[in-house]
Enzyme design. Sequence first.
Site, PDB file in Angstrom:
ATOM      1  N   ILE A  56      40.715  36.662  41.993  1.00  0.00           N
ATOM      2  CA  ILE A  56      40.406  36.913  40.462  1.00  0.00           C
ATOM      3  C   ILE A  56      39.812  35.570  39.916  1.00  0.00           C
ATOM      4  O   ILE A  56      40.641  34.794  39.058  1.00  0.00           O
ATOM      5  CB  ILE A  56      41.798  37.533  39.554  1.00  0.00           C
ATOM      6  N   GLY A  57      38.624  35.461  40.172  1.00  0.00           N
ATOM      7  CA  GLY A  57      37.783  34.230  39.711  1.00  0.00           C
ATOM      8  C   GLY A  57      37.215  34.710  38.458  1.00  0.00           C
ATOM      9  O   GLY A  57      37.770  35.639  37.600  1.00  0.00           O
TER      10      GLY A  57
ATOM     11  N   SER B 176      38.285  38.281  36.486  1.00  0.00           N
ATOM     12  CA  SER B 176      38.942  38.144  35.333  1.00  0.00           C
ATOM     13  C   SER B 176      38.278  39.070  34.348  1.00  0.00           C
ATOM     14  O   SER B 176      38.903  39.518  33.340  1.00  0.00           O
ATOM     15  CB  SER B 176      38.827  36.659  34.747  1.00  0.00           C
TER      16      SER B 176
ATOM     17  N   GLU C 291      27.389  48.489  43.066  1.00  0.00           N
ATOM     18  CA  GLU C 291      26.532  48.232  41.825  1.00  0.00           C
ATOM     19  C   GLU C 291      26.444  46.990  41.712  1.00  0.00           C
ATOM     20  O   GLU C 291      25.171  46.259  41.172  1.00  0.00           O
ATOM     21  CB  GLU C 291      26.987  48.978  40.686  1.00  0.00           C
TER      22      GLU C 291
ATOM     23  N   LYS D 220      19.861  40.711  48.279  1.00  0.00           N
ATOM     24  CA  LYS D 220      19.766  41.912  47.056  1.00  0.00           C
ATOM     25  C   LYS D 220      18.393  42.815  47.375  1.00  0.00           C
ATOM     26  O   LYS D 220      18.566  44.027  47.291  1.00  0.00           O
ATOM     27  CB  LYS D 220      19.563  41.296  45.866  1.00  0.00           C
TER      28      LYS D 220
END
EC number: 1.1.1.3
Lengths: 444, 444
Positions: free
Chosen positions: B11-12, B16, B129, B205
């Site tokens: 939860i960086g 968050s 996504e 990507k």
Amino acid sequence: MKPIQVGLLGIGTVGSGVFNVLRRNQEEIRRRAGRGIEITMVADLDVERAKSVVGAGVQVVNNARAIIANPDIDIVVELIGGYGVAKALVLEAIAAGKHVVTANKALLAVHGTEIFAAASAKGVMVAFEAAVAGGIPIIKALREGLTANRIQWLAGIINGTTNFILSEMRDKGLDFDVVLKEAQRLGYAEADPTFDIEGVDAAHKATIMSAIAFGIPVQFDKAYVEGITQLGAADIKYAEQLGYRIKLLGITKRTDKGIELRVHPSLVPSKRLIANVEGAMNAVMVNGDAVGTTLYYGKGAGSEPTASAVIADLVDITRLHTVDPLNRVPHLAFQPHTLDAAMDSLPVLPMSEVVTSYYLRLRVADQAGVLAKVTGILAGAGISIDALLQREADEVGGEGSTQTDLIILTHDTREGTMDQAIAQMQALPTVLATITRIRKEELN
Amino acid sequence: MKPIQVGLLGIGTVGSGVFNVLRRNQEEIRRRAGRGIEITMVADLDVERAKSVVGAGVQVVNNARAIIANPDIDIVVELIGGYGVAKALVLEAIAAGKHVVTANKALLAVHGTEIFAAASAKGVMVAFEAAVAGGIPIIKALREGLTANRIQWLAGIINGTTNFILSEMRDKGLDFDVVLKEAQRLGYAEADPTFDIEGVDAAHKATIMSAIAFGIPVQFDKAYVEGITQLGAADIKYAEQLGYRIKLLGITKRTDKGIELRVHPSLVPSKRLIANVEGAMNAVMVNGDAVGTTLYYGKGAGSEPTASAVIADLVDITRLHTVDPLNRVPHLAFQPHTLDAAMDSLPVLPMSEVVTSYYLRLRVADQAGVLAKVTGILAGAGISIDALLQREADEVGGEGSTQTDLIILTHDTREGTMDQAIAQMQALPTVLATITRIRKEELN
């Protein structure tokens, strides 16, 4: 597994595109969908022309109801257009348990509530990616790609004909009437271009996107619609000098009071990507609270771009036609039972309640005191001025009387307030012609 | 129905954002998904910091495996990054029957084949996504929106750090090293920026998009990767004078011989929309045979834009987790059993087989005959010249010897041919410095 069977109602420009792309890319599409998709029946009043498009092996009929009655047909594609027979056929297809794909924005913007309710009751899908912005997958982006977001606003160039006309007016410095004739000659505008140039087509599309963005029913009757027929080359030139381009935008926005839904020419800062969308291309900006501003660009019309959207819907339906309807994306993105309550809490605002900024052009007598009177009226209405451009006076008429153009950019104000200020300015004896008012959108 | 339960691994910044957006927009999201989506468990090494983000009511653990082992958790969101522990945890989550959402492009570009195979075998979804272009729903557009098309090529600005650096270099006329320091100070570049500036992140990507576009397995090891560290302010200025901007593009293209997959700085015509994508923004152009060229633009990174993509995946999984896997979109858009055959018929080409056009800058002695020798070498290799720009000579060094920059734009040629021609030119005694070669893409 045998291919899913599709019947086309109407095989004009878009229908031919759907047929040709489905056949050309059938292997590619099957590799994606996991199953073949075949057009096995076509209905068109011109049976001979239809046969020349589809060749042997596809049944061509002149009665659309023969397709709806055929139990082998899984999906009906409606490409007739308009509200009349198209509406009846779509409802009959739904009643017969067929899934429907349509490119008919007019039908959905006006009768969407009835059609989607019928489809939900029957457990079938009505898919309409092709109804807005041709091949750009904007319906999918809004319905599925941005589901995390509270959408704040969207603004789109969603009519290629008018964008072509505006691009040509700017490039060549020509007035509307001249460019319209050229666009008709080139096939970018129809013989009767009313729906395009008066903004009705864009308003149909904005109405559909508004419903999906905010979770409200389609409410075309509440859309404000203004076309481009009153735009002159002078306004395009002045806008350019002030750092703006004029685009016909379909805009829908969430405000504290409700939803804005409007189509009109708009000044847009030249540096925005959307200001640089030229010719018959379309683009839609969408602003969500989490994602920020996104933009989607591509061909908004034409045979194969529109076919691309129709076929994407066919693939989606091929994947999902056997699942429980609760596992599908709701027609208007939000669960249908929540739409009516949202209509109450998010009413579509009358245009007088819209807040935006303005470009005003006043043809005034070139004499002392005019500017003071005009700016006094604006100040009295609480409208603050962002920029002011006064042209050199032109000699017009006899006896050395001169006129000039006064161009004013305002900060945000309520449309109703602006209406009153314009009426006051228009009554000044030194204001010599109808005041031009074009709305301005910063889009940031 | 009780809310679907989500566990976050890490939860960086992004985690968050996911937590905050899910909570802020919970009603809006529930109205779309038809069911609540709640984060009920979070794993992070820094338990105290994690607790301060999520508050009471959410279980915080320091061991990710406690989430995977929890039978109440339906979906695991992996936001750890990298190939190491993240890979092990994703595979364990799959083995435990959890659906997985990940923003981890490195993991999927390198180990995607293994991960997707494991997910398919277990009948769970791995959604990603957020792995490409942040909040822009480009994976959805490619996987679902353009299914009608034979994709021809795509080209994207898919790394915000390098686009920010290139924008600043152009705006301020500064060299790479200076701007990199500024970007680090502003938080647009990391303390160790290698993956960004060397093109590796963009190549991850591009590899994922290439697989989805063409129906081939992810093949990061075959991507050509070149970053922006060698670019000078002079090249950006010369490109501008010739009507181009320099962007770091991830490009993948279908050719008769196979697939091009490459990341490198590219000259792009200034008038293209993508050339005007500035700062940390991302944009991807996709060309399909039916739809033509489309473009998708938005924020490619950041807490809430990335969260927007993660949550869109959570909504999709909430809709589809109970359906037969055959009714879902395949992970890489095409049915998985068809990928290996496609890899044989569509091999990823070595860079020497890529065909493109070029910008060359040669630092040459300002003396007669140099131009003839250089153009003679190009002609001998069958490389035709599109434009040539010779600068005024600079005085450098003693004894009045002067040097000058010779800039050449070529037409399309094979990279291997260009390599040989450059080697020959480099060997000329009148060529005084290493030749700069930047590829040029017209994108039409």
